[in-house]
Design a protein around this motif. Structure first.
Motif, PDB file in Angstrom:
ATOM      1  N   PHE A 107       0.690  -1.329   0.163  1.00 23.47           N
ATOM      2  CA  PHE A 107       0.101   0.152  -0.076  1.00 23.47           C
ATOM      3  C   PHE A 107       0.783   1.277   0.093  1.00 23.47           C
ATOM      4  O   PHE A 107       0.475   2.283  -0.775  1.00 23.47           O
ATOM      5  CB  PHE A 107      -1.025  -0.022   1.039  1.00 23.47           C
ATOM      6  N   LEU A 119     -11.098  -5.861  -1.926  1.00 20.18           N
ATOM      7  CA  LEU A 119     -10.786  -6.120  -0.441  1.00 20.18           C
ATOM      8  C   LEU A 119     -11.953  -7.066   0.079  1.00 20.18           C
ATOM      9  O   LEU A 119     -13.174  -6.666  -0.094  1.00 20.18           O
ATOM     10  CB  LEU A 119     -10.645  -4.945   0.477  1.00 20.18           C
ATOM     11  N   VAL A 121     -13.639  -8.055   3.535  1.00 20.73           N
ATOM     12  CA  VAL A 121     -13.096  -7.714   4.986  1.00 20.73           C
ATOM     13  C   VAL A 121     -14.258  -8.033   5.596  1.00 20.73           C
ATOM     14  O   VAL A 121     -15.356  -8.853   5.349  1.00 20.73           O
ATOM     15  CB  VAL A 121     -13.338  -6.130   5.077  1.00 20.73           C
ATOM     16  N   ILE A 126     -14.435  -1.541   8.941  1.00 18.73           N
ATOM     17  CA  ILE A 126     -13.136  -1.543   8.082  1.00 18.73           C
ATOM     18  C   ILE A 126     -13.235  -1.030   6.803  1.00 18.73           C
ATOM     19  O   ILE A 126     -12.499  -0.399   6.348  1.00 18.73           O
ATOM     20  CB  ILE A 126     -12.830  -3.315   8.176  1.00 18.73           C
ATOM     21  N   ASP A 129     -13.451   2.602   6.851  1.00 24.66           N
ATOM     22  CA  ASP A 129     -11.957   3.363   7.124  1.00 24.66           C
ATOM     23  C   ASP A 129     -11.044   2.925   6.065  1.00 24.66           C
ATOM     24  O   ASP A 129     -10.377   4.219   5.935  1.00 24.66           O
ATOM     25  CB  ASP A 129     -11.496   2.650   8.328  1.00 24.66           C
ATOM     26  N   MET A 130     -11.187   1.971   5.352  1.00 21.70           N
ATOM     27  CA  MET A 130     -10.238   2.089   4.117  1.00 21.70           C
ATOM     28  C   MET A 130     -10.590   2.964   3.115  1.00 21.70           C
ATOM     29  O   MET A 130      -9.507   3.703   2.461  1.00 21.70           O
ATOM     30  CB  MET A 130     -10.386   0.409   3.562  1.00 21.70           C
ATOM     31  N   ARG A 131     -11.797   3.428   2.832  1.00 22.55           N
ATOM     32  CA  ARG A 131     -12.077   4.541   2.121  1.00 22.55           C
ATOM     33  C   ARG A 131     -11.755   5.929   2.256  1.00 22.55           C
ATOM     34  O   ARG A 131     -11.264   6.624   1.485  1.00 22.55           O
ATOM     35  CB  ARG A 131     -13.555   4.462   1.851  1.00 22.55           C
ATOM     36  N   LEU A 139     -11.533   1.715  -4.956  1.00 19.00           N
ATOM     37  CA  LEU A 139     -11.725   0.432  -4.111  1.00 19.00           C
ATOM     38  C   LEU A 139     -13.106  -0.506  -4.271  1.00 19.00           C
ATOM     39  O   LEU A 139     -13.964   0.155  -4.292  1.00 19.00           O
ATOM     40  CB  LEU A 139     -11.661   0.611  -2.601  1.00 19.00           C
ATOM     41  N   ILE A 141     -14.964  -3.283  -2.576  1.00 15.85           N
ATOM     42  CA  ILE A 141     -15.009  -3.736  -1.158  1.00 15.85           C
ATOM     43  C   ILE A 141     -16.184  -4.723  -0.830  1.00 15.85           C
ATOM     44  O   ILE A 141     -17.253  -4.405  -1.227  1.00 15.85           O
ATOM     45  CB  ILE A 141     -15.023  -2.932  -0.079  1.00 15.85           C
ATOM     46  N   LEU A 203      -5.252  -5.554   7.481  1.00 19.80           N
ATOM     47  CA  LEU A 203      -5.708  -4.166   7.327  1.00 19.80           C
ATOM     48  C   LEU A 203      -5.909  -3.605   8.391  1.00 19.80           C
ATOM     49  O   LEU A 203      -5.924  -2.342   8.582  1.00 19.80           O
ATOM     50  CB  LEU A 203      -7.097  -4.509   6.324  1.00 19.80           C
ATOM     51  N   LEU A 207      -4.698   0.337   9.198  1.00 15.35           N
ATOM     52  CA  LEU A 207      -5.416   1.105   9.763  1.00 15.35           C
ATOM     53  C   LEU A 207      -5.168   2.168  11.069  1.00 15.35           C
ATOM     54  O   LEU A 207      -5.910   2.902  11.406  1.00 15.35           O
ATOM     55  CB  LEU A 207      -6.919   1.003   9.480  1.00 15.35           C
TER      56      LEU A 207
END
Length: 271
Positions: A107, A119, A121, A126, A129-131, A139, A141, A203, A207
């Motif tokens: 990453f 992803l 998840v 989660i 939070d990744m976005r 992404l 997801i 992940l 994060l």
């Protein structure tokens, strides 16, 4: 044995009933980075596993998991105890590259703005939070449905998502052996492409939802103790139940290897 990638050959060795590939860190990262972001569809689907103590114990108890690891494009050691024992019993030991470390490297240094990344998840939190953390990535997801282990339809949903995402990288972050089973099943789809990585809780470390052990604990091989102290209710049973089976595996491996180990020439230790 050759890995399924033109120009790359890995000496895959079996240790504690699990496969481990004889590559160093620079070779692994070079392989993962070599495809330009928009050329991944030219390759068939491939995936990476990172066996640790829990994995090898599960493999020993459940032979049906073996194909999930044997079919992996790369199999990298995610355990300092396994690393230490491999250095004692093989010609130099294996590369130690935990899934959490590999994920962070990808990453931070390989994945570029605009890359389409998939992803799988464990929770919507989660995913959200990744976005927020990676707004420049495209992404895709999937929050894994509940009861993947007991519901064939839920499992099939995850497999279809991984196989049909058409992304450069897919990170499957729902724990072992679910992630490995999903990746293996997706690899049977002739239309699947890209590279998947089975990465456990990586992940959450990326994060900052979970904290990794201090470097001195990682280097001395007791990161597991930090994780146990951080999540005792979730991990105590896993760690306790793994102790005796892992000890038996080590004893069996040692008895099988020691006579031939003395006759082997030294091999360069992986870093």
């Amino acid at each position: 044995m050759p890995i399924g990638l033109a120009g790359a050959v890995s000496l895959r060795e079996h240790f504690l009933n699990a496969p481990f590939d004889g590559l160093d860190r620079s070779e692994v990262l070079s392989l993962l980075a070599q495809d330009p972001p928009r050329d991944f569809e030219a390759r068939s689907f491939r995936y990476v596993v990172t066996p640790n103590v829990d994995h090898v114990v599960r493999l020993s108890a459940d032979p049906s998991l073996a194909p999930c690891y044997e079919a992996a494009w790369l199999s990298l050691c995610d355990s300092k105890p396994i690393l230490v024992m491999s250095r004692l019993l093989t010609r130099g030991g294996f590369l130690h590259l935990p899934g959490s470390t590999l994920t962070e490297i990808l990453f931070r240094t390989v994945i570029r703005p605009g890359d389409r990344i998939a992803l799988v998840v464990a929770s919507d939190a989660i995913a959200a939070d990744m976005r927020v953390a990676f707004p420049d990535l495209d992404l895709a997801i999937l929050t894994a449905p509940p009861d993947i282990d007991g519901d064939p339809a839920a499992f099939a949903t995850c497999v279809a998502f991984v196989a049909r995402s058409r992304t450069r990288f897919t990170f499957i972050a729902i724990g072992a052996p679910r992630s490995e089973r999903i990746a293996f099943q997706a690899s049977l789809d002739p239309d699947a492409c890209g590279t998947a990585l089975c990465i456990g809780a990586a992940l959450e470390f990326l994060l900052g939802r979970k904290r990794r052990a201090p470097l001195w604990m990682q280097r001395t091989g007791i990161e597991w103790l930090h994780r146990l102290a951080s999540e005792p209710h979730r991990l105590w049973r896993r760690y306790l139940l793994a102790v005796l089976p892992f000890g038996r595996l080590l004893l069996k491996e040692g008895l099988a290897r020691l006579p031939s180990r003395r006759a082997l020439p030294p091999r360069t230790v992986k870093s």
